[in-house]
Write a protein that holds these residues in place. Structure first.
Motif, PDB file in Angstrom:
ATOM      1  N   LEU A  59       0.948  -1.432   0.256  1.00 10.48           N
ATOM      2  CA  LEU A  59      -0.005  -0.050   0.170  1.00 10.48           C
ATOM      3  C   LEU A  59       0.803   1.279   0.141  1.00 10.48           C
ATOM      4  CD1 LEU A  59      -2.223  -0.914   2.575  1.00 10.48           C
ATOM      5  CD2 LEU A  59      -3.105  -1.075   0.110  1.00 10.48           C
ATOM      6  N   VAL A  60       1.881   1.366   0.829  1.00  7.46           N
ATOM      7  CA  VAL A  60       2.918   2.500   0.832  1.00  7.46           C
ATOM      8  C   VAL A  60       3.553   2.496  -0.495  1.00  7.46           C
ATOM      9  CG1 VAL A  60       5.173   3.110   2.213  1.00  7.46           C
ATOM     10  CG2 VAL A  60       3.103   2.404   3.067  1.00  7.46           C
ATOM     11  N   GLU A  61       3.502   1.664  -1.141  1.00 10.04           N
ATOM     12  CA  GLU A  61       4.705   1.852  -2.361  1.00 10.04           C
ATOM     13  C   GLU A  61       3.076   2.209  -3.003  1.00 10.04           C
ATOM     14  OE1 GLU A  61       5.635  -2.265  -3.416  1.00 10.04           O
ATOM     15  OE2 GLU A  61       7.275  -2.432  -1.941  1.00 10.04           O
ATOM     16  N   TYR A  62       2.221   2.356  -3.419  1.00 11.72           N
ATOM     17  CA  TYR A  62       0.829   2.769  -3.817  1.00 11.72           C
ATOM     18  C   TYR A  62       0.670   4.088  -3.708  1.00 11.72           C
ATOM     19  CZ  TYR A  62      -1.275  -0.924  -6.517  1.00 11.72           C
ATOM     20  OH  TYR A  62      -1.257  -2.438  -7.698  1.00 11.72           O
ATOM     21  N   GLY A  63       1.453   4.995  -2.562  1.00 16.55           N
ATOM     22  CA  GLY A  63       1.898   5.645  -2.574  1.00 16.55           C
ATOM     23  C   GLY A  63       0.732   6.153  -1.465  1.00 16.55           C
ATOM     24  N   LEU A  64      -0.140   5.030  -0.854  1.00 11.75           N
ATOM     25  CA  LEU A  64      -1.323   5.447  -0.131  1.00 11.75           C
ATOM     26  C   LEU A  64      -0.778   5.530   1.844  1.00 11.75           C
ATOM     27  CD1 LEU A  64      -3.243   3.099  -1.153  1.00 11.75           C
ATOM     28  CD2 LEU A  64      -3.365   5.111  -1.345  1.00 11.75           C
ATOM     29  N   ASN A  65      -1.307   6.376   2.153  1.00 15.90           N
ATOM     30  CA  ASN A  65      -1.010   6.681   3.960  1.00 15.90           C
ATOM     31  C   ASN A  65      -1.715   5.570   4.357  1.00 15.90           C
ATOM     32  OD1 ASN A  65       1.241   8.780   3.633  1.00 15.90           O
ATOM     33  ND2 ASN A  65      -1.105  10.356   2.986  1.00 15.90           N
ATOM     34  N   VAL A  66      -1.235   4.516   5.719  1.00 16.19           N
ATOM     35  CA  VAL A  66      -1.604   3.721   5.905  1.00 16.19           C
ATOM     36  C   VAL A  66      -1.594   3.105   7.788  1.00 16.19           C
ATOM     37  CG1 VAL A  66      -1.686   0.952   6.291  1.00 16.19           C
ATOM     38  CG2 VAL A  66      -1.219   1.960   3.818  1.00 16.19           C
ATOM     39  N   SER A  67      -2.740   3.747   8.159  1.00 12.46           N
ATOM     40  CA  SER A  67      -2.767   3.742   9.605  1.00 12.46           C
ATOM     41  C   SER A  67      -3.029   2.210   9.734  1.00 12.46           C
ATOM     42  CB  SER A  67      -3.153   4.142  10.768  1.00 12.46           C
ATOM     43  OG  SER A  67      -3.785   5.735  10.029  1.00 12.46           O
ATOM     44  N   MET A  68      -2.187   1.109  10.926  1.00 14.29           N
ATOM     45  CA  MET A  68      -2.502  -0.276  11.259  1.00 14.29           C
ATOM     46  C   MET A  68      -3.086  -0.868  12.723  1.00 14.29           C
ATOM     47  SD  MET A  68       0.718  -2.137  10.051  1.00 14.29           S
ATOM     48  CE  MET A  68       0.530  -3.897  10.473  1.00 14.29           C
ATOM     49  N   ARG A  69      -3.844  -1.272  12.734  1.00 16.90           N
ATOM     50  CA  ARG A  69      -4.856  -1.163  13.979  1.00 16.90           C
ATOM     51  C   ARG A  69      -4.230  -1.714  14.927  1.00 16.90           C
ATOM     52  NH1 ARG A  69      -7.900   0.558  18.095  1.00 16.90           N
ATOM     53  NH2 ARG A  69      -9.280  -1.021  19.351  1.00 16.90           N
ATOM     54  N   SER A  70      -2.975  -2.221  14.820  1.00 18.59           N
ATOM     55  CA  SER A  70      -2.411  -3.362  16.086  1.00 18.59           C
ATOM     56  C   SER A  70      -1.021  -2.588  16.594  1.00 18.59           C
ATOM     57  CB  SER A  70      -1.896  -4.869  15.337  1.00 18.59           C
ATOM     58  OG  SER A  70      -0.926  -4.226  14.151  1.00 18.59           O
ATOM     59  N   VAL A  71      -0.891  -1.338  14.706  1.00 18.26           N
ATOM     60  CA  VAL A  71      -0.028  -0.030  15.623  1.00 18.26           C
ATOM     61  C   VAL A  71      -0.239   1.066  16.692  1.00 18.26           C
ATOM     62  CG1 VAL A  71       2.473   0.528  14.683  1.00 18.26           C
ATOM     63  CG2 VAL A  71       1.488  -1.303  14.033  1.00 18.26           C
ATOM     64  N   ASP A  72      -1.435   1.698  15.242  1.00 19.14           N
ATOM     65  CA  ASP A  72      -1.821   3.320  15.599  1.00 19.14           C
ATOM     66  C   ASP A  72      -3.051   2.722  16.066  1.00 19.14           C
ATOM     67  OD1 ASP A  72       0.393   4.221  13.338  1.00 19.14           O
ATOM     68  OD2 ASP A  72      -0.368   2.610  11.992  1.00 19.14           O
ATOM     69  N   LYS A  73      -3.552   2.294  16.426  1.00 22.17           N
ATOM     70  CA  LYS A  73      -4.922   2.395  17.362  1.00 22.17           C
ATOM     71  C   LYS A  73      -5.168   2.992  16.363  1.00 22.17           C
ATOM     72  CE  LYS A  73      -2.879  -0.582  19.519  1.00 22.17           C
ATOM     73  NZ  LYS A  73      -3.255  -1.436  20.465  1.00 22.17           N
ATOM     74  N   MET A  74      -5.622   4.109  15.899  1.00 26.58           N
ATOM     75  CA  MET A  74      -6.426   4.552  14.944  1.00 26.58           C
ATOM     76  C   MET A  74      -6.065   5.499  14.194  1.00 26.58           C
ATOM     77  SD  MET A  74      -9.998   4.566  17.155  1.00 26.58           S
ATOM     78  CE  MET A  74     -10.046   3.351  18.499  1.00 26.58           C
TER      79      MET A  74
END
Length: 457
Positions: free
Chosen positions: A284-299
């Motif tokens: 997803l990052v390689e697609y140029g998208l910003n990603v938040s992960m539930r397990s890491v960022d929570k929200m």
């Protein structure tokens, strides 16, 4: 295929398994190194128990993966409430995590033994189940034969038979008959499934419906739900759930296409196997998208394009945030995934055409306009756009889907009734055992330990 040929085939299967058994350590170790087995518990795959067997009647319930496990939870809770002990086997680490989260230590969880005589025999000799209940489509020759040899009742519940499986068994009809005749009862999801099981030699077969329509969606922590709602605010949201390899890329490209119309769009992606999340995030990052992960960022933060739901047991939380859900393993996989969970949560459902494992459910949902099929990435993008842009249409689809599930309910009660002849005697024995245990502890008519506690062999 003659009966003699079928007998020879099963005997060959037995001997090949015996020959291969000593060499399977490397195979299981490799699976463990890839996260497909729990390294510390890999011995359970050889039928070696990791927990003690409790006294009293015990029922073996097997559910191969997360979907089947979720479907049998209601049934297991009923049996537990009647005093029965349950050893629940599953075949995946994600299903094991679901059991731990939903049932804790109320059941004994073990990984299902390999379908080889040494492993199955060791498992059965140790646990000595009084009945064996299998969910959906689990047909393991050696397990079935070993249970049959011990005269242990074995029942298939929530049974389904896909076109592909049915055609394979039909080509080996004598083999199918020699295996399916061992089932004491088959409870099928639909009349079509029932007819297929009957044609393959199962007797008796009844239609009890789909247990997944009776699954209770776990309640969501109100504080967590409120936090996520605040984090999302008024952003348009859609979800791609139970996705398989390749479908996350589709969701990413759909997001980029729709972001031209809704710059604040948030896409929730919930992979079927959370262990793939690191690779998905990288893509997803390689697609140029910003990603938040539930397990890491929570929200998800305000700049997040994708909220990656890489946790187990929180599907209800994710679906409560999205009015539109694409259900995976239907564009890039085969068989589809369960659409009934999003239907319960007032969600408009989209799916690819490959849904043979849930054909009956989708047939009803599509007929009621509660779900729509898409053929590819372009048609998915168009469908999501149309539903996000039309609140009235989206709400109508969601309400139709919810009505379909409501009409399908009742499988749990029907399955419970069907199991009566097999588990009611066990319930009586369990209650008698408890009564005798109580009399051991109590002073009856002034005499301590007036009765001897029953021991189950």
């Amino acid at each position: 295929m003659s009966e003699r040929w079928a007998s020879a085939a099963l005997q060959t299967y037995r001997w090949v398994g015996l020959a291969a058994y000593p060499f399977l350590g490397a195979y299981v170790a490799l699976r463990a190194s890839r996260g497909k087995e729990q390294h510390a518990r890999r011995h359970e795959r050889y039928g070696k128990a990791s927990l003690p067997r409790p006294e009293g009647p015990l029922v073996w319930v097997h559910a191969v993966s997360v979907g089947e496990t979720g479907a049998v939870l209601g049934l297991i809770e009923r049996m537990l409430s009647k005093g029965l002990h349950i050893v629940l086997t599953t075949g995946t680490t994600t299903s094991a995590a679901l059991v731990r989260e939903r049932l804790g230590d109320k059941v004994i969880h073990q990984y299902v033994p390999l379908d080889l005589k040494p492993a199955v025999s060791r498992f059965l000799n140790y646990w000595r189940p009084d009945a064996a209940i299998f969910a959906e489509s689990e047909v393991w020759p050696m397990t079935i034969l070993e249970l049959g040899a011990r005269r242990i009742p074995q029942i298939l519940i929530n049974g389904r038979m896909s076109d592909r499986s049915f055609n394979r068994w039909k080509k080996r009809s004598a083999l199918a008959d020699s295996l399916f005749e061992n089932f004491h009862h088959v409870a099928a999801q639909s009349e079509r499934d029932a007819e297929r099981f009957r044609e393959l030699g199962a007797r008796p077969v009844t239609v009890t419906g789909n247990l997944k329509a009776d699954v209770r969606i776990p309640s969501v922590d109100s504080e967590t739900k409120s936090q996520l709602e605040n984090a999302i605010a008024n952003r348009p949201v859609w979800a791609a759930i139970s996705t398989h390899d390749g479908e996350e890329k589709v969701a990413a490209r759909v997001h980029r296409a729709l972001k031209k119309h809704w710059p604040e769009l948030l896409t929730i992606i919930v992979p079927r196997h959370p262990k793939r999340s690191a690779d998905i995030q990288k893509m997803l990052v390689e697609y140029g998208l910003n990603v938040s992960m539930r397990s890491v960022d929570k929200m998800p933060d305000a700049n997040a394009d994708i909220f990656l739901g890489d946790t187990i047991g929180e599907m209800g939380l994710y679906l409560r945030m999205a009015g539109v859900a694409f259900v995976g393993k239907s564009l890039k996989g085969e068989g589809g995934q369960n659409p009934l969970e999003p239907a319960v949560l007032d969600t408009a459902i989209l799916s690819g055409p490959n849904v043979s494992a849930f054909e009956e459910a989708y047939k009803k949902l599509v007929a009621a306009h509660g779900a729509r099929f898409v053929e590819d990435e372009i048609s998915l993008a168009k469908a999501v756009y149309k539903l996000l842009a039309n609140d009235k249409l989206r709400t109508a689809m969601a309400m139709s889907a919810a009505r379909v599930v409501s009409d399908m309910e009742g499988a749990l009660d029907d399955t419970w009734d069907m199991l009566g002849p097999y588990i009611q005697p066990l319930i009586v024995n369990a209650q008698l055992g408890n009564a005798y245990q109580t009399s051991d502890d109590d002073d009856i008519n002034g005499t301590q330990g007036g009765k001897k506690r029953i021991g189950w062999k």
